[in-house]
Design a protein around this motif. Structure first.
Motif, PDB file in Angstrom:
ATOM      1  N   GLY A  48      -5.513  -1.357  -5.924  1.00 41.03           N
ATOM      2  CA  GLY A  48      -3.627  -0.735  -6.619  1.00 41.03           C
ATOM      3  C   GLY A  48      -3.290  -1.110  -5.544  1.00 41.03           C
ATOM      4  N   ALA A  49      -1.674  -1.545  -6.461  1.00 41.42           N
ATOM      5  CA  ALA A  49      -0.671  -2.118  -5.270  1.00 41.42           C
ATOM      6  C   ALA A  49       0.457  -1.069  -4.437  1.00 41.42           C
ATOM      7  CB  ALA A  49      -0.365  -3.693  -6.323  1.00 41.42           C
ATOM      8  N   THR A  50       0.323   0.223  -5.133  1.00 42.93           N
ATOM      9  CA  THR A  50       1.083   1.870  -4.527  1.00 42.93           C
ATOM     10  C   THR A  50       0.109   2.183  -4.254  1.00 42.93           C
ATOM     11  OG1 THR A  50       1.529   2.293  -6.632  1.00 42.93           O
ATOM     12  CG2 THR A  50       2.774  -0.026  -5.982  1.00 42.93           C
ATOM     13  N   ALA A  51       0.792   2.519  -3.078  1.00 42.45           N
ATOM     14  CA  ALA A  51      -0.544   4.003  -2.665  1.00 42.45           C
ATOM     15  C   ALA A  51      -0.162   4.612  -3.839  1.00 42.45           C
ATOM     16  CB  ALA A  51       1.003   5.030  -1.884  1.00 42.45           C
ATOM     17  N   GLU A  52       1.013   5.247  -4.620  1.00 40.72           N
ATOM     18  CA  GLU A  52       0.222   6.275  -5.463  1.00 40.72           C
ATOM     19  C   GLU A  52      -0.619   5.870  -6.623  1.00 40.72           C
ATOM     20  OE1 GLU A  52       2.981   8.831  -9.437  1.00 40.72           O
ATOM     21  OE2 GLU A  52       3.457   6.784  -7.953  1.00 40.72           O
ATOM     22  N   THR A  53      -1.012   4.863  -6.648  1.00 40.08           N
ATOM     23  CA  THR A  53      -2.509   4.773  -7.966  1.00 40.08           C
ATOM     24  C   THR A  53      -3.020   4.309  -7.349  1.00 40.08           C
ATOM     25  OG1 THR A  53      -0.544   3.016  -8.984  1.00 40.08           O
ATOM     26  CG2 THR A  53      -2.827   2.512  -9.177  1.00 40.08           C
TER      27      THR A  53
ATOM     28  N   PHE B 232      -3.798   4.368   1.370  1.00 40.65           N
ATOM     29  CA  PHE B 232      -3.342   2.904   0.985  1.00 40.65           C
ATOM     30  C   PHE B 232      -2.620   1.987   1.969  1.00 40.65           C
ATOM     31  CE2 PHE B 232       0.369  -0.042  -0.147  1.00 40.65           C
ATOM     32  CZ  PHE B 232      -0.254  -0.693  -1.044  1.00 40.65           C
ATOM     33  N   GLN B 233      -1.848   2.482   2.679  1.00 42.66           N
ATOM     34  CA  GLN B 233      -1.099   1.727   4.125  1.00 42.66           C
ATOM     35  C   GLN B 233      -2.395   1.034   4.750  1.00 42.66           C
ATOM     36  OE1 GLN B 233       1.995   0.859   3.332  1.00 42.66           O
ATOM     37  NE2 GLN B 233       0.939  -0.539   5.552  1.00 42.66           N
TER      38      GLN B 233
ATOM     39  N   ASN C  46      -4.591   1.255 -13.114  1.00 44.97           N
ATOM     40  CA  ASN C  46      -4.330   0.190 -12.429  1.00 44.97           C
ATOM     41  C   ASN C  46      -3.681  -0.752 -13.331  1.00 44.97           C
ATOM     42  OD1 ASN C  46      -6.644  -0.872 -13.261  1.00 44.97           O
ATOM     43  ND2 ASN C  46      -7.374  -0.439 -10.686  1.00 44.97           N
TER      44      ASN C  46
ATOM     45  N   GLU D   2      -1.052  -2.402 -13.069  1.00 43.73           N
ATOM     46  CA  GLU D   2      -0.111  -3.268 -11.140  1.00 43.73           C
ATOM     47  C   GLU D   2      -0.724  -4.997 -11.116  1.00 43.73           C
ATOM     48  OE1 GLU D   2       0.969   1.335  -9.170  1.00 43.73           O
ATOM     49  OE2 GLU D   2      -0.340  -0.610  -8.084  1.00 43.73           O
TER      50      GLU D   2
ATOM     51  N   ASP E 271       1.694  -7.270  -9.825  1.00 41.57           N
ATOM     52  CA  ASP E 271       1.845  -6.867  -8.413  1.00 41.57           C
ATOM     53  C   ASP E 271       1.391  -6.596  -6.993  1.00 41.57           C
ATOM     54  OD1 ASP E 271       4.366  -6.406  -8.137  1.00 41.57           O
ATOM     55  OD2 ASP E 271       4.796  -4.149  -9.032  1.00 41.57           O
TER      56      ASP E 271
ATOM     57  N   LEU F  66       0.721  -8.891  -3.375  1.00 38.14           N
ATOM     58  CA  LEU F  66       0.063  -8.299  -2.350  1.00 38.14           C
ATOM     59  C   LEU F  66      -0.328  -9.488  -1.986  1.00 38.14           C
ATOM     60  CD1 LEU F  66      -0.420  -5.789  -0.561  1.00 38.14           C
ATOM     61  CD2 LEU F  66      -1.926  -5.079  -2.059  1.00 38.14           C
TER      62      LEU F  66
END
Length: 245
Positions: free
Chosen positions: A37-42, A52-53, A84, A87, A90, A94
């Motif tokens: 995933g490219a975002t924390a949510e996904t 994620f971070q 996903n 994303e 993105d 990333l």
């Protein structure tokens, strides 16, 4: 390395100073980090209890410590599902921002011959949304070309009777507990286990009866049940295989 290369597959979550120092000294080795995933949510929806971070920061630190050296190689890998696929462009951005060497994405899903997994795979199989997924892949290729990020997209037609799987002859997957599994797509010794490197030398495992039998079966197109999904012998892989390269 004696003509061998090594890939380390990790989710990137566990990363201590000792690990960082050990990875920095590796030669002939590629570190492959799962990034679904490219975002924390996904990412955190797919990787339950993942952060994620934290993974992003760990990858960035690996790249920083390596500096201008060639080794170790550092790559991201993502399994594309309906959760996903949107994303993917993105994710390319990333990967570029983190400074990794390559991003590889795969549309292949396998149940390894486990009936209980079919119900989990079918709802997220990307072959059910060909148009949107293909559009996302096309956009991702465009972004990759624009930002200069090497991108590989693997589809289901990789393995077929005309193009037999090379793993039983060329490579092997060794789990953290020492279990030897025929390939990284299975990566689960409860499905099939060839031996354990803590119990016997790898060379003995590589040449044992289990490996010889697997090679005989693959060469004769007598495909084991746990390999059939990868060979496009089930609806998920067969429909995915129609997607163009």
């Amino acid at each position: 390395m004696g003509g061998c290369s090594v890939s380390i597959l990790t989710n990137g979550s566990v990363y201590t100073e000792n690990i960082a120092q050990g990875l920095r000294s590796l030669r002939g080795t590629t570190i492959i980090i799962s990034m679904d995933g490219a975002t924390a949510e996904t990412f955190e929806t797919i990787r339950v209890n993942g952060n994620f971070q934290k993974v992003v920061d760990n990858v960035a630190d690996m790249v920083r410590r390596r500096g201008r050296r060639v080794w170790p190689g550092i790559e991201l890998r993502s399994v594309i599902t309906l959760r996903n696929a949107h994303e993917l462009p993105d994710l390319v951005r990333l990967a570029k921002r983190l400074g990794v060497d390559r991003l590889t994405v795969t549309t292949r899903l396998s149940d390894w011959g486990k009936e209980e997994m079919e119900g989990s795979i079918q709802p997220i199989d990307v072959s059910r949304e060909d148009f949107r997924v293909d559009q996302s892949i096309r956009e991702s290729r465009e972004v990759a070309a624009e930002v200069g990020m090497p991108l590989s997209v693997e589809h289901g037609q990789w393995y077929s009777k005309a193009n037999r799987c090379p793993w039983p002859w060329q490579s092997s997957y060794i789990a953290a507990n020492g279990d030897v599994v025929p390939c990284c797509r299975i990566a689960d010794s409860s499905v099939v286990k060839m031996g354990n490197v803590f119990d016997e030398p790898f060379a003995d495992i590589w040449n044992n009866d289990k490996y010889r039998e697997l090679r005989r079966r693959i060469a004769g197109d007598d495909i084991p049940h746990y390999c059939r999904g990868c060979y496009g012998m089930k609806p998920v892989a067969a429909s995915t295989a129609r997607r163009p390269q």
